[in-house]
Write a protein that holds these residues in place. Structure first.
Motif, mmCIF file in Angstrom:
data_model
loop_
_atom_site.group_PDB
_atom_site.id
_atom_site.type_symbol
_atom_site.label_atom_id
_atom_site.label_comp_id
_atom_site.label_asym_id
_atom_site.label_seq_id
_atom_site.Cartn_x
_atom_site.Cartn_y
_atom_site.Cartn_z
ATOM 1 N N PHE A 175 0.853 -1.195 0.000
ATOM 2 C CA PHE A 175 0.000 0.000 0.000
ATOM 3 C C PHE A 175 0.885 1.240 0.000
ATOM 4 O O PHE A 175 2.062 1.161 0.376
ATOM 5 C CB PHE A 175 -0.922 0.009 1.232
ATOM 6 C CG PHE A 175 -1.962 -1.077 1.208
ATOM 7 C CD1 PHE A 175 -2.953 -1.077 0.244
ATOM 8 C CD2 PHE A 175 -1.948 -2.101 2.145
ATOM 9 C CE1 PHE A 175 -3.924 -2.081 0.211
ATOM 10 C CE2 PHE A 175 -2.908 -3.112 2.123
ATOM 11 C CZ PHE A 175 -3.897 -3.097 1.146
ATOM 12 N N LYS A 176 0.327 2.376 -0.379
ATOM 13 C CA LYS A 176 1.125 3.612 -0.408
ATOM 14 C C LYS A 176 1.750 3.895 0.948
ATOM 15 O O LYS A 176 2.899 4.302 1.047
ATOM 16 C CB LYS A 176 0.240 4.795 -0.820
ATOM 17 C CG LYS A 176 0.175 4.982 -2.314
ATOM 18 C CD LYS A 176 -0.547 6.249 -2.700
ATOM 19 C CE LYS A 176 -0.494 6.409 -4.232
ATOM 20 N NZ LYS A 176 -1.575 7.210 -4.759
ATOM 21 N N GLU A 177 0.991 3.646 2.001
ATOM 22 C CA GLU A 177 1.463 4.013 3.336
ATOM 23 C C GLU A 177 2.336 2.943 3.981
ATOM 24 O O GLU A 177 3.017 3.210 4.961
ATOM 25 C CB GLU A 177 0.283 4.373 4.249
ATOM 26 C CG GLU A 177 -0.703 3.252 4.544
ATOM 27 C CD GLU A 177 -1.743 3.005 3.446
ATOM 28 O OE1 GLU A 177 -2.638 2.172 3.679
ATOM 29 O OE2 GLU A 177 -1.650 3.637 2.369
ATOM 30 N N LYS A 178 2.300 1.707 3.429
ATOM 31 C CA LYS A 178 3.111 0.647 4.053
ATOM 32 C C LYS A 178 3.278 -0.543 3.113
ATOM 33 O O LYS A 178 2.366 -0.868 2.348
ATOM 34 C CB LYS A 178 2.474 0.174 5.372
ATOM 35 C CG LYS A 178 1.074 -0.415 5.213
ATOM 36 C CD LYS A 178 0.445 -0.802 6.547
ATOM 37 C CE LYS A 178 -0.947 -1.392 6.347
ATOM 38 N NZ LYS A 178 -1.620 -1.711 7.590
ATOM 39 N N TRP A 179 4.464 -1.155 3.182
ATOM 40 C CA TRP A 179 4.707 -2.453 2.578
ATOM 41 C C TRP A 179 4.970 -3.387 3.752
ATOM 42 O O TRP A 179 5.964 -3.196 4.474
ATOM 43 C CB TRP A 179 5.933 -2.435 1.668
ATOM 44 C CG TRP A 179 5.791 -1.649 0.393
ATOM 45 C CD1 TRP A 179 4.865 -0.710 0.087
ATOM 46 C CD2 TRP A 179 6.662 -1.756 -0.753
ATOM 47 N NE1 TRP A 179 5.081 -0.212 -1.182
ATOM 48 C CE2 TRP A 179 6.182 -0.837 -1.717
ATOM 49 C CE3 TRP A 179 7.773 -2.531 -1.052
ATOM 50 C CZ2 TRP A 179 6.804 -0.678 -2.953
ATOM 51 C CZ3 TRP A 179 8.390 -2.368 -2.286
ATOM 52 C CH2 TRP A 179 7.907 -1.453 -3.231
ATOM 53 N N VAL A 180 4.124 -4.398 3.937
ATOM 54 C CA VAL A 180 4.265 -5.255 5.124
ATOM 55 C C VAL A 180 4.019 -6.722 4.783
ATOM 56 O O VAL A 180 3.218 -7.040 3.904
ATOM 57 C CB VAL A 180 3.286 -4.842 6.259
ATOM 58 C CG1 VAL A 180 3.681 -3.509 6.875
ATOM 59 C CG2 VAL A 180 1.836 -4.799 5.768
#
Length: 326
Positions: free
Chosen positions: A42-47
């Motif tokens: 996601f734009k806000e996180k890669w997890v």
């Protein structure tokens, strides 16, 4: 045992469908060969998301993840992101730069096929027919009369770079035309306006299966709605008939065109091309390089018809990636 990162999510309206596709891949991996890791992009996180839904951040330097003090690196990536950044070339270019193998086509092919109007322009010299079309970029002056004189009514107004039928309108009257353009611009700053093709809609899956380019059984799409829109695709408002109710000659003809497009573009991995057959002539609408992989999606339906179980379909994609040169 190979570590396989299954990337899903993405930055577009299609992220929910992508999460479903990614989870289907995860559930159907051959557990004897691969250890799957669900990676949400996601734009806000890669997890990395484990089975308890705990999240661990991805190190973007080498696409690794550290879980409880142990660094995990991946042998290959299974790309299940529909839309940007998984289907438009961004992730492909990133993986090429860091030297990580992945299941989809290369970055150039992804960028080209994601741009409907560029794709159709490239394929035109190969004799592949398309609808009459008109292109607009946001900010362009809109000469409604000239456009409608060219494409006629009804027509389709589509975002140029978007999937799952987001932002598409079928326009029946002049009054509907400008509002449809506004809807399309919400999804993309480029749009494509196409003449309405009144014919049989089919979807043709082409894959490299065990080293050979194979056309899967073709699906005919009969939408209950005015066209094959989001509801028809995902909410059961369509009939998808595999194999399609078309003649053996037409099956061969449209299959050969889809295969030709795959080979001309030097594709890898999955592709699913949409056509409308008018007066015995297939007209290409678009090509998807990360088609839906949910159990209801067309490629899994077509693979089933061909006698290819999902586990084999996914194993084949991963093995082709693992054996490809970087």
């Amino acid at each position: 045992m190979k570590n396989i990162a299954i990337i899903m999510g993405g930055y577009s309206s299609e992220y929910k469908i992508s999460l479903t596709s990614g989870n289907v891949v995860y559930q159907n991996l051959d557990k004897a060969k691969y250890k799957g890791y669900r990676i949400h992009i996601f734009k806000e996180k890669w997890v990395y998301v484990d089975d308890n839904e705990a999240e661990f951040p991805i190190d973007k330097n080498d696409f690794s993840v550290t879980v409880n003090g142990t660094k995990i690196v991946f042998d290959a990536v299974f790309n299940a992101i529909h839309g940007t950044p998984g289907e438009d070339g961004l992730m492909q270019a990133y993986f090429e730069l860091i030297g990580l193998k992945q299941t989809s086509c290369d970055y150039y092919q992804a960028a080209l096929t994601f741009n409907k109007r560029d794709l159709l322009s490239v394929l035109k010299p190969y004799g592949i027919k398309t609808a009459t079309s008109f292109y607009l970029n946001q900010g362009d002056a809109i000469n409604q009369e000239a456009i409608l004189n060219k494409v006629g009514l009804p027509c389709f107004v589509k975002p140029n770079k978007s999937g799952s039928s987001f932002g598409i309108s079928k326009v029946h009257t002049k009054e509907e035309f400008l509002p449809a353009i506004e809807v399309a611009y919400k999804e993309d700053n480029e749009i494509i306006i196409e003449s309405f093709l009144d014919g049989t809609e089919v979807s043709v899956g082409v894959i490299n299966y065990k080293g050979e380019v194979v056309v899967l059984p073709i699906t005919e799409i009969v939408s209950e709605n005015d066209f094959f829109d989001y509801e028809a695709k995902y909410l059961g408002k369509s009939q998808e008939i595999t194999p399609a109710r078309i003649s053996a000659e037409m099956t061969q003809k449209v299959g050969a065109i889809a295969k030709k497009a795959y080979e001309v573009l030097k594709m890898k991995g999955f592709s699913r091309s949409e056509f409308i057959i008018v007066n015995e002539e297939p007209h290409m609408l678009e090509m998807n390089t990360i088609p839906g992989l949910t159990t209801e999606s067309l490629i899994p339906q077509q693979a089933r018809e061909a006698g290819i179980p999902l586990t084999d379909l996914f194993t084949n994609a991963i093995e082709l990636a693992l054996n490809s040169p970087l």
